[in-house]
Design a protein around this motif. Structure first.
Motif, mmCIF file in Angstrom:
data_model
loop_
_atom_site.group_PDB
_atom_site.id
_atom_site.type_symbol
_atom_site.label_atom_id
_atom_site.label_comp_id
_atom_site.label_asym_id
_atom_site.label_seq_id
_atom_site.Cartn_x
_atom_site.Cartn_y
_atom_site.Cartn_z
ATOM 1 N N LYS A 163 1.157 1.676 -11.230
ATOM 2 C CA LYS A 163 1.734 1.100 -12.440
ATOM 3 C C LYS A 163 2.965 0.251 -12.139
ATOM 4 C CE LYS A 163 0.090 4.738 -15.571
ATOM 5 N NZ LYS A 163 0.491 5.840 -16.496
ATOM 6 N N VAL A 164 3.706 0.602 -11.085
ATOM 7 C CA VAL A 164 4.944 -0.131 -10.811
ATOM 8 C C VAL A 164 4.768 -1.243 -9.781
ATOM 9 C CG1 VAL A 164 6.385 1.822 -11.469
ATOM 10 C CG2 VAL A 164 5.780 1.500 -9.051
ATOM 11 N N GLY A 165 3.523 -1.442 -9.284
ATOM 12 C CA GLY A 165 3.322 -2.624 -8.458
ATOM 13 C C GLY A 165 2.593 -2.476 -7.153
ATOM 14 N N ALA A 166 2.184 -1.248 -6.781
ATOM 15 C CA ALA A 166 1.420 -1.093 -5.547
ATOM 16 C C ALA A 166 0.059 -1.763 -5.709
ATOM 17 C CB ALA A 166 1.243 0.379 -5.199
ATOM 18 N N THR A 167 -0.358 -2.507 -4.700
ATOM 19 C CA THR A 167 -1.669 -3.158 -4.748
ATOM 20 C C THR A 167 -2.795 -2.174 -4.453
ATOM 21 O OG1 THR A 167 -1.354 -3.855 -2.451
ATOM 22 C CG2 THR A 167 -0.781 -5.438 -4.169
ATOM 23 N N ARG A 168 -2.459 -1.085 -3.754
ATOM 24 C CA ARG A 168 -3.442 -0.042 -3.468
ATOM 25 C C ARG A 168 -2.709 1.253 -3.196
ATOM 26 N NH1 ARG A 168 -7.479 0.668 1.790
ATOM 27 N NH2 ARG A 168 -8.610 2.474 0.956
ATOM 28 N N THR A 169 -3.325 2.373 -3.554
ATOM 29 C CA THR A 169 -2.762 3.678 -3.220
ATOM 30 C C THR A 169 -3.805 4.501 -2.477
ATOM 31 O OG1 THR A 169 -3.427 4.627 -5.358
ATOM 32 C CG2 THR A 169 -1.203 3.689 -5.204
ATOM 33 N N ILE A 170 -3.326 5.398 -1.609
ATOM 34 C CA ILE A 170 -4.212 6.244 -0.808
ATOM 35 C C ILE A 170 -3.710 7.677 -0.888
ATOM 36 C CG2 ILE A 170 -5.151 6.722 1.480
ATOM 37 C CD1 ILE A 170 -4.631 3.789 2.192
ATOM 38 N N ASN A 171 -4.584 8.587 -1.296
ATOM 39 C CA ASN A 171 -4.259 10.011 -1.322
ATOM 40 C C ASN A 171 -4.591 10.596 0.050
ATOM 41 O OD1 ASN A 171 -4.298 12.865 -1.670
ATOM 42 N ND2 ASN A 171 -4.563 12.579 -3.877
ATOM 43 N N MET A 172 -3.546 10.869 0.827
ATOM 44 C CA MET A 172 -3.741 11.326 2.202
ATOM 45 C C MET A 172 -4.213 12.784 2.274
ATOM 46 S SD MET A 172 -3.154 8.641 3.985
ATOM 47 C CE MET A 172 -2.883 9.172 5.689
ATOM 48 N N ALA A 173 -4.085 13.531 1.178
ATOM 49 C CA ALA A 173 -4.618 14.889 1.151
ATOM 50 C C ALA A 173 -6.137 14.858 1.031
ATOM 51 C CB ALA A 173 -4.004 15.677 -0.004
ATOM 52 N N GLU A 174 -6.632 13.910 0.258
ATOM 53 C CA GLU A 174 -8.075 13.786 0.071
ATOM 54 C C GLU A 174 -8.739 13.013 1.193
ATOM 55 O OE1 GLU A 174 -8.496 11.980 -3.732
ATOM 56 O OE2 GLU A 174 -7.807 13.740 -4.851
ATOM 57 N N THR A 175 -8.036 12.011 1.734
ATOM 58 C CA THR A 175 -8.583 11.179 2.817
ATOM 59 C C THR A 175 -7.540 11.063 3.928
ATOM 60 O OG1 THR A 175 -7.817 9.197 1.649
ATOM 61 C CG2 THR A 175 -10.115 9.850 1.313
ATOM 62 N N VAL A 203 0.860 -1.185 0.000
ATOM 63 C CA VAL A 203 0.000 0.000 0.000
ATOM 64 C C VAL A 203 0.894 1.231 0.000
ATOM 65 C CG1 VAL A 203 -1.738 1.314 1.278
ATOM 66 C CG2 VAL A 203 -1.883 -1.190 1.169
ATOM 67 N N ALA A 204 0.632 2.150 -0.911
ATOM 68 C CA ALA A 204 1.452 3.352 -1.038
ATOM 69 C C ALA A 204 0.607 4.587 -0.783
ATOM 70 C CB ALA A 204 2.072 3.429 -2.434
ATOM 71 N N THR A 205 1.163 5.539 -0.033
ATOM 72 C CA THR A 205 0.454 6.789 0.245
ATOM 73 C C THR A 205 1.268 7.989 -0.227
ATOM 74 O OG1 THR A 205 1.394 7.215 2.450
ATOM 75 C CG2 THR A 205 -0.498 5.713 2.329
ATOM 76 N N ASP A 206 0.548 9.040 -0.579
ATOM 77 C CA ASP A 206 1.170 10.303 -0.991
ATOM 78 C C ASP A 206 0.064 11.344 -0.991
ATOM 79 O OD1 ASP A 206 4.065 10.788 -2.898
ATOM 80 O OD2 ASP A 206 2.641 12.405 -2.528
ATOM 81 N N ILE A 207 0.400 12.559 -1.397
ATOM 82 C CA ILE A 207 -0.611 13.610 -1.512
ATOM 83 C C ILE A 207 -0.745 14.105 -2.942
ATOM 84 C CG2 ILE A 207 -0.353 14.360 0.879
ATOM 85 C CD1 ILE A 207 1.434 16.649 -0.115
ATOM 86 N N ALA A 208 -0.047 13.458 -3.895
ATOM 87 C CA ALA A 208 -0.072 13.878 -5.297
ATOM 88 C C ALA A 208 -0.697 12.789 -6.162
ATOM 89 C CB ALA A 208 1.341 14.192 -5.788
ATOM 90 N N PRO A 209 -1.774 13.089 -6.870
ATOM 91 C CA PRO A 209 -2.432 12.074 -7.699
ATOM 92 C C PRO A 209 -1.511 11.445 -8.731
ATOM 93 C CG PRO A 209 -3.861 13.985 -7.434
ATOM 94 C CD PRO A 209 -2.528 14.363 -6.862
ATOM 95 N N PHE A 210 -0.624 12.228 -9.339
ATOM 96 C CA PHE A 210 0.244 11.680 -10.388
ATOM 97 C C PHE A 210 1.189 10.625 -9.838
ATOM 98 C CE2 PHE A 210 4.349 11.824 -12.665
ATOM 99 C CZ PHE A 210 3.922 11.312 -13.884
ATOM 100 N N THR A 211 1.845 10.918 -8.728
ATOM 101 C CA THR A 211 2.785 9.945 -8.175
ATOM 102 C C THR A 211 2.063 8.689 -7.706
ATOM 103 O OG1 THR A 211 2.705 10.984 -5.988
ATOM 104 C CG2 THR A 211 4.426 11.731 -7.489
ATOM 105 N N LEU A 212 0.856 8.845 -7.198
ATOM 106 C CA LEU A 212 0.083 7.673 -6.775
ATOM 107 C C LEU A 212 -0.302 6.814 -7.966
ATOM 108 C CD1 LEU A 212 -2.119 9.417 -4.080
ATOM 109 C CD2 LEU A 212 -0.440 7.609 -3.652
ATOM 110 N N SER A 213 -0.666 7.448 -9.074
ATOM 111 C CA SER A 213 -1.008 6.665 -10.269
ATOM 112 C C SER A 213 0.200 5.898 -10.780
ATOM 113 C CB SER A 213 -1.566 7.578 -11.365
ATOM 114 O OG SER A 213 -0.560 8.451 -11.874
ATOM 115 N N MET A 214 1.390 6.500 -10.657
ATOM 116 C CA MET A 214 2.605 5.811 -11.078
ATOM 117 C C MET A 214 2.918 4.651 -10.143
ATOM 118 S SD MET A 214 3.835 6.990 -13.888
ATOM 119 C CE MET A 214 5.493 6.326 -13.810
ATOM 120 N N ALA A 215 2.666 4.809 -8.849
ATOM 121 C CA ALA A 215 2.916 3.726 -7.899
ATOM 122 C C ALA A 215 2.075 2.505 -8.237
ATOM 123 C CB ALA A 215 2.626 4.199 -6.475
#
Length: 342
Positions: free
Chosen positions: A210-222, A196-208
């Motif tokens: 693509k490279v293998g994260a099973t789930r991403t969480i935008n901590m700025a939005e949630t 699970v990968a977290t960040d506050i930037a939608p672009f970097t989360l979308s890339m995560a």
């Protein structure tokens, strides 16, 4: 030759320098590609980081690859024209830390593009560089762009070594810049079953993703996006903290299982830790700083196809466009890794 030199915050210049002369045991390398690292950005944006400040003009850069131009006397195993990845790490091999097998903590380390000592250690963003033969790892079969990612990949391999066995583990990665992205890649290659990968930037989360994260969480939005992992004293076995931001680490602690391992890679300055919560859970906090032998492993893993770094190189710039390259490298809405092409 041309070199990219930082004089102060927001004062980056392309300047002329003399082509260095190769000596015994050394290699003259014609540079091909160089990735802009977070530390390079700190020098460019702020004139340093923490207590480390620029005190003289310094050539930046340490994530580099190039082609062998000239071999010094006594050098074997390399050939003119061969693509090599150049490790920026040059320990002295004589101090107590080198002798005990931790050369990344060398007392006399000469690491490209570092203002920690004075005079500063000049970096590798130049058209030609002389390197010790031991720094040059053959990168046959890779592109120059891939070979230049060997350094940040080695950082993440060292962090994985700090974390221990990742097979079957549930992994949390906070911060999805280049290091976070590569930690996702490394965890996947090492057998993690959930990342699970977290960040506050939608672009970097979308890339995560693509490279293998099973789930991403935008901590700025949630901001409470990790709350579902708090049940039963936590969920994750390993946490790679790649942001250097205290809020990211603090938010992660309730989601970590008792006896989880927290590996700190991000260098954003000092932070206040929830020590009591970490103590109650018997969480192991492990720093991770640079690398050494992992550099050759990083190149071998790319050559063997275990880790593909090509999606992470999102932008390339000519040497003369250095300022534009640095501005893009800092833009997490569209860039992961920006490289200079020499």
């Amino acid at each position: 030759m041309k070199a990219i030199v930082v004089h102060a915050a927001k004062d980056l210049r392309v300047e002329e320098r003399e082509v260095p002369q190769v000596g015994p045991g050394q290699v003259l390398v014609k540079m091909a590609a160089g990735g802009i690292c977070g530390s390079d950005l700190h020098y460019y944006q702020h004139g340093g980081f923490g207590a480390v400040r620029l005190r003289e003009p310094m050539i930046l850069g340490h994530e580099v690859s190039g082609h062998v131009e000239t071999l010094g006397a006594g050098v074997t195993g390399l050939a003119p024209g061969q693509l090599v990845a150049i490790s920026p790490s040059r320990p002295c091999h004589a101090c107590s830390y080198c002798h005990e097998g931790t050369p990344q903590h060398c007392l006399n380390m000469r690491f490209y593009g570092s203002a920690m000592p004075f005079p500063h250690i000049q970096g590798a963003f130049r058209q030609y560089i002389v390197a010790d033969a031991a720094q040059c790892v053959p990168a046959d079969g890779l592109s120059a762009a891939e070979a230049a990612v060997g350094e940040p990949l080695a950082v993440c391999l060292h962090a994985a070594k700090q974390a221990g066995d990742l097979m079957g583990k549930r992994v949390l990665v906070t911060g999805c810049g280049p290091i976070g992205q590569l930690c996702v890649r490394v965890a996947r290659a090492a057998g993690a079953v959930e990342i699970v990968a977290t960040d506050i930037a939608p672009f970097t989360l979308s890339m995560a993703e693509k490279v293998g994260a099973t789930r991403t969480i935008n901590m700025a939005e949630t901001p409470d996006g990790l709350a579902e992992y708090h049940a039963d004293k936590g969920h994750f076995d390993v946490h790679f903290e790649c942001s250097g931001a205290a809020p990211a680490l603090v938010a992660a602690i309730p989601a970590l299982r008792p006896r989880a391992v927290l590996v700190q890679l991000g260098l954003g300055g000092d932070m206040t830790l929830p020590v009591q919560a970490m103590t109650a859970k018997e969480i192991s906090f492990r720093g991770s700083f640079r690398f050494h032998e992992e550099f050759a492993t990083a190149i071998a893993m790319m050559q063997g196809g275990q880790i593909d770094v090509t999606p992470l190189v999102t932008h390339s710039f000519a040497l003369d466009d250095a300022n534009a390259a640095f501005e893009m490298a800092a833009d997490r809405s569209q860039a992961i890794k920006a490289q200079i092409v020499f």
